[in-house]
Design a protein around this motif. Structure first.
Motif: not given
Ligand code: GAL
Length: 461
Positions: A166-173
């Motif tokens: 979820p970190w990638v979804v939130a930060i990169l997305g």
């Protein structure tokens, strides 16, 4: 290498958008990655997942290669818009059949399926109609989708992962905008993160309430790099700890402790949503294991705003101004094709940090691996650097296990070269080389090495 316990789970991993192709075939709806790859300049070379490794048609061949490697488990993800083309409502039976056949084929090969429900390919309709992960109803849509998957596949699938990173979804997305849906904001990541946690918890609770007779386990996979204090100063030690809170504790604390870490609450104020008492209770305790994706390490130093920016690396730091952390690298480290440093001791330290902070959970490394510019020479791929990477990280795992960390399994990322998101096909993470013209697969030296390691370490299974 020393031996691993005979019940240690050896696997390899992939995700739907990165390997399947068949992006618009047999009733599949578009995902946010189908849309994002259509925007000029977003993905290296203009690459898309339209064909990818064509695993949709080649899954039997791929399972045979996995069998040849000796893996006991295979982690893959279900494409939400393949089974629910608009994200909700009408089911696409052809999509269900694809995963059902895949699961049957794995079981026939004695390979245990580990299924991720969400590895970033959100149905485009949910992005457009419901604002994606910042929408108020998204967690209910996710739970309904999870329900469908438990219902159709849960008789054979006993290992579930709700969300990948979820970190990638939130930060990169939603923060940096470099991954789909490409939003840039300093508040949306925290809103998206909140909905992701609620979505995970709803799916977990639904599984436990409605499908307990299936006797499976279900958890979440988070990603985290290690953050090593740049110096021995208290300020740098605090900065490294803070960086880990903003990276991993953001998602793991609500689940293991019932709320966001204080560091985040203090620094983010109103930008960090709050859980109601009811939500806290709903989220607490919702994972049967600690899923971890780990790749690399950086130094962390306190940043009061005056740090010289030449030294900093902001690429993987999340929203750095929120953390007051300056990230940097040691030039003496070796680096992969992603420019990610190869630091096995960082893996060991992270495992120990998790073990302590979350009270000795069972941990599964659900991804670890590296990209290198591999080439076929005389029909072979001599990927010695990857082999060294795996040896180093697996030894670091053993050191952590010797110190009492309950690491129960390890999934190499990835089974084969694939669509590496914004980096396209140029970055090769696979144990198998894929020729993207002919789609031919060739085991790399590291795949052959794994076969030996798994063979030697699974004698009693
Ligand atoms: C992870 C991700 C994978 C893969 C890997 C290598 O963050 O879950 O899909 O791309 O990184 O970058």
């Amino acid at each position: 290498m020393k031996k691993f316990p005979s019940d240690f789970i050896w696997g390899t991993a992939t995700s739907s958008y990165q390997i399947e192709g068949a992006a618009a075939l047999d009733g599949k709806g578009p995902s946010i990655w189908d849309a994002f790859t259509g925007i000029p300049e977003r993905v290296h070379n203009g690459d898309t997942g339209e064909v990818a490794c064509d695993h949709y048609h080649k899954y039997k061949e791929d399972i045979q290669l996995m069998k040849d490697m000796g893996v006991k488990a295979y982690r893959f993800s279900i494409s939400w818009p393949r089974v629910l083309p608009t994200g909700k409502g009408k089911v696409n039976e052809a999509g269900i059949k694809f995963y059902s056949d895949l699961i049957d084929e794995l079981l026939k090969a004695d390979i245990v399926p580990w299924v991720t429900l969400y590895h970033w390919d959100l149905p485009l309709a949910l992005q457009l109609e419901e604002d994606g992960w910042t929408g108020a109803n998204i967690s209910d849509h996710f739970a309904a989708y999870a329900d469908l998957c438990f219902d159709r596949f849960g008789d054979r699938v006993k290992n579930w992962i709700t969300l990948n990173e979820p970190w990638v979804v939130a930060i990169l997305g939603y923060g940096q905008g470099v991954f789909a849906p490409g939003r840039v904001s300093n508040s949306e990541p925290y809103l998206a993160g909140h909905q992701l946690i609620l979505a995970h918890a709803k799916a977990y609770n639904l599984y436990k309430e409605k499908y307990s007779h299936q006797n499976g386990v279900i958890g979440i996979t988070n990603n985290c790099d290690w953050r090593e204090p740049l110096t021995n100063s208290q300020a740098d030690k605090d900065a490294a700890e803070r960086a880990l809170h903003f990276f991993l504790a953001w998602f793991a604390d609500p689940i293991y402790k019932g709320d966001y870490p204080d560091t985040m609450k203090e620094r983010l104020g109103d930008r960090l949503p709050t859980f109601t008492a009811e939500e806290r209770a709903m989220v607490l305790g919702t994972t049967d294991f600690f899923g971890l994706n780990h790749y690399t390490t950086m130094y962390a130093a306190h940043d009061d705003g005056t740090v010289k920016k030449e030294r900093s690396v902001y690429g993987n730091g999340g929203i750095s101004e929120d953390q007051m952390v300056d990230l940097s690298l040691d030039k003496n480290w070796t680096f992969t094709a992603m420019n990610w440093a190869v630091v096995p001791w960082g893996c060991q330290k992270l495992l120990e940090w998790i073990d302590e902070r979350y009270d000795r959970p069972d941990i599964y490394i659900t991804e670890n691996g590296c990209a290198y510019p591999d080439k076929i020479v005389d029909g072979k791929v001599n990927d010695q650097a990857r082999l060294d990477y795996y040896k180093g990280y697996l030894q670091a795992c053993q050191t952590a296990m010797d110190k009492g960390v309950k690491l129960k399994g390890y999934f190499a990322w990835s089974f084969m070269d694939n669509f590496e998101w914004a980096s396209g096909y140029e970055k090769r993470f696979g144990l198998h080389f894929v020729d993207f013209e002919t789609l031919e697969r060739t085991p790399k030296a590291s795949a052959l090495w794994f076969r030996e390691v798994i063979g030697e370490n699974s004698a009693d299974v």
